[in-house]
Write a protein that holds these residues in place. Structure first.
Motif, PDB file in Angstrom:
ATOM      1  N   ALA A  11       9.351  -1.535  12.245  1.00 54.38           N
ATOM      2  CA  ALA A  11       8.269  -1.808  11.297  1.00 54.38           C
ATOM      3  C   ALA A  11       7.187  -0.749  11.357  1.00 54.38           C
ATOM      4  N   SER A  12       7.029  -0.116  12.522  1.00 55.71           N
ATOM      5  CA  SER A  12       5.993   0.911  12.676  1.00 55.71           C
ATOM      6  C   SER A  12       6.219   2.113  11.774  1.00 55.71           C
ATOM      7  N   ALA A  13       7.457   2.306  11.302  1.00 55.19           N
ATOM      8  CA  ALA A  13       7.747   3.440  10.426  1.00 55.19           C
ATOM      9  C   ALA A  13       6.999   3.347   9.108  1.00 55.19           C
ATOM     10  N   PHE A  14       6.614   2.123   8.719  1.00 52.39           N
ATOM     11  CA  PHE A  14       5.985   1.913   7.423  1.00 52.39           C
ATOM     12  C   PHE A  14       4.475   1.652   7.549  1.00 52.39           C
ATOM     13  N   GLN A  15       3.930   1.911   8.707  1.00 49.41           N
ATOM     14  CA  GLN A  15       2.503   1.715   8.948  1.00 49.41           C
ATOM     15  C   GLN A  15       1.795   3.060   9.049  1.00 49.41           C
ATOM     16  N   PHE A  16       0.598   3.136   8.490  1.00 50.74           N
ATOM     17  CA  PHE A  16      -0.179   4.372   8.545  1.00 50.74           C
ATOM     18  C   PHE A  16      -1.598   4.065   8.979  1.00 50.74           C
ATOM     19  N   THR A  17      -2.002   4.694  10.076  1.00 49.79           N
ATOM     20  CA  THR A  17      -3.374   4.604  10.560  1.00 49.79           C
ATOM     21  C   THR A  17      -3.908   6.014  10.715  1.00 49.79           C
ATOM     22  N   PRO A  18      -4.855   6.429   9.884  1.00 46.37           N
ATOM     23  CA  PRO A  18      -5.327   7.819   9.939  1.00 46.37           C
ATOM     24  C   PRO A  18      -6.107   8.102  11.213  1.00 46.37           C
ATOM     25  N   ALA A  19      -5.938   9.306  11.721  1.00 47.46           N
ATOM     26  CA  ALA A  19      -6.731   9.751  12.864  1.00 47.46           C
ATOM     27  C   ALA A  19      -8.170   9.977  12.428  1.00 47.46           C
ATOM     28  N   GLU A  43      -3.740   0.777  -3.342  1.00 46.54           N
ATOM     29  CA  GLU A  43      -3.577  -0.596  -2.862  1.00 46.54           C
ATOM     30  C   GLU A  43      -2.897  -1.470  -3.923  1.00 46.54           C
ATOM     31  N   ASP A  44      -2.373  -2.603  -3.463  1.00 42.15           N
ATOM     32  CA  ASP A  44      -1.822  -3.638  -4.346  1.00 42.15           C
ATOM     33  C   ASP A  44      -0.753  -3.101  -5.291  1.00 42.15           C
ATOM     34  N   VAL A  45       0.158  -2.287  -4.743  1.00 39.62           N
ATOM     35  CA  VAL A  45       1.247  -1.765  -5.581  1.00 39.62           C
ATOM     36  C   VAL A  45       2.246  -2.871  -5.896  1.00 39.62           C
ATOM     37  N   GLY A  46       2.689  -3.596  -4.869  1.00 41.10           N
ATOM     38  CA  GLY A  46       3.535  -4.769  -5.070  1.00 41.10           C
ATOM     39  C   GLY A  46       4.799  -4.513  -5.852  1.00 41.10           C
ATOM     40  N   ALA A  47       5.576  -3.498  -5.473  1.00 46.05           N
ATOM     41  CA  ALA A  47       6.776  -3.136  -6.224  1.00 46.05           C
ATOM     42  C   ALA A  47       7.977  -3.074  -5.291  1.00 46.05           C
ATOM     43  N   THR A  48       9.160  -3.316  -5.848  1.00 41.39           N
ATOM     44  CA  THR A  48      10.384  -3.021  -5.127  1.00 41.39           C
ATOM     45  C   THR A  48      10.556  -1.502  -5.089  1.00 41.39           C
ATOM     46  N   ARG A  79       0.834  -1.201   0.000  1.00 39.95           N
ATOM     47  CA  ARG A  79       0.000   0.000   0.000  1.00 39.95           C
ATOM     48  C   ARG A  79       0.869   1.252   0.000  1.00 39.95           C
ATOM     49  N   LEU A  80       0.573   2.163  -0.921  1.00 46.61           N
ATOM     50  CA  LEU A  80       1.251   3.449  -1.007  1.00 46.61           C
ATOM     51  C   LEU A  80       0.332   4.530  -0.450  1.00 46.61           C
ATOM     52  N   THR A  81       0.820   5.269   0.531  1.00 48.34           N
ATOM     53  CA  THR A  81       0.022   6.314   1.180  1.00 48.34           C
ATOM     54  C   THR A  81       0.715   7.654   1.034  1.00 48.34           C
ATOM     55  N   LEU A  82      -0.041   8.668   0.624  1.00 49.30           N
ATOM     56  CA  LEU A  82       0.417  10.046   0.632  1.00 49.30           C
ATOM     57  C   LEU A  82      -0.401  10.801   1.665  1.00 49.30           C
ATOM     58  N   TYR A  83       0.273  11.535   2.548  1.00 49.62           N
ATOM     59  CA  TYR A  83      -0.379  12.114   3.712  1.00 49.62           C
ATOM     60  C   TYR A  83       0.067  13.562   3.892  1.00 49.62           C
TER      61      TYR A  83
END
Length: 273
Positions: A241-249, A133-138, A118-122
């Motif tokens: 691992a938390s650096a790559f997780q995003f949970t919106p407020a 979703e489903d980017v699946g890329a290096t 998943r790619l997120t822009l915030y």
């Protein structure tokens, strides 16, 4: 200002607009064979080219790292006056497919998070985010896909491409070893390169072969604006691992990210916050 239901009709580079530049301009398309053939052995110093090979190998060998870059970009106004914009670029990376990127300045704050799928822009200040979703890329594939499909130009992104066929040295028309020195108390060697539309310099650590400083001079504009960056690496501390997780407020709204080829209308939004 768009409502939470707004579909973004402009490219995602507005979400990440600000202080940033491609790290090593050689990833641009190679010059025509005739132009490349004009470079003599003296103009393309083998020592300088070999240093780029060592730098590429050092970058490829990093399985994780954190990077903070103090960056400065010159913007040329319509009357030719130059305005300098400063900011800080932060990367946290775990290969092959996890990345956190933040661009911070007095004018804006943008983040990009990629967890391998998943790619997120915030935009924390605007309280908007967009996801794919489903980017699946290096990471190397992500750099290209984000730029080509969504117009997202990640600063210093060529560090994921250097040392591969995506960053061909054939684009370099001139290469020069300027000399040695110290930077932040560390021994370095300085190199200068020329290619179509740009001159650039890189200061490379003698100990690690990682780039420590970068200056890019654009020749396409008569004012020749510059991009400058000082790079501080941490290759030892593990990236959580938390650096790559995003949970919106709860007060953060999701908006849709529209691919470049279908973006037709620019909404009335303020990208400067």
């Amino acid at each position: 200002m768009p409502t939470p239901a707004t579909t973004l009709g402009y490219t995602a580079c507005l979400l990440l607009a600000g202080v940033g530049a491609t790290a090593f301009p050689v990833s641009a398309a190679p010059p025509a064979p005739a132009a490349a053939a004009t470079a003599t052995g003296q103009e393309r110093d083998p020592q300088a080219l070999a240093a780029l090979d060592r730098m590429g190998a050092a970058l490829r060998a990093l399985d994780h790292f954190s990077l903070v870059s103090d960056a400065s970009t010159e913007v040329v106004l319509e009357d030719g006056q130059k305005i300098e914009l400063d900011g800080v670029v932060t990367y946290k990376v775990k290969r092959p497919d996890q990345l956190f990127l933040e661009l911070r300045s007095d004018r804006q704050l943008r983040q990009l998070i990629y967890d391998g799928d998943r790619l997120t822009l915030y935009s924390p200040r605007l309280k908007y985010y967009a996801q794919v979703e489903d980017v699946g890329a290096t990471l190397g594939e992500l750099v290209e896909a984000a730029a080509n499909r969504y117009g997202i130009e990640m600063p210093l992104a060529d560090m994921f491409l250097w040392g591969t066929d995506k960053a061909p040295k054939t684009a370099i028309r001139g290469a020069l070893h300027v000399g040695g020195g110290t930077l932040d108390g560390e021994s370095i060697e300085q190199y200068a390169f020329k290619q179509d539309g740009v001159d650039w310099q890189v200061w490379i650590s003698s100990a690690t072969s990682l780039p420590k400083k970068l200056v890019i001079n654009s020749l396409d504009d008569p004012a020749q604006p510059q991009y400058r960056a000082r790079l501080r690496w941490d290759t030892r501390a593990p990236v959580p691992a938390s650096a790559f997780q995003f949970t919106p407020a709860a007060d953060v709204a999701r908006i849709k990210l529209v691919p470049v080829e279908v973006a037709a209308v620019v909404p009335d939004a303020d990208p400067e916050n």
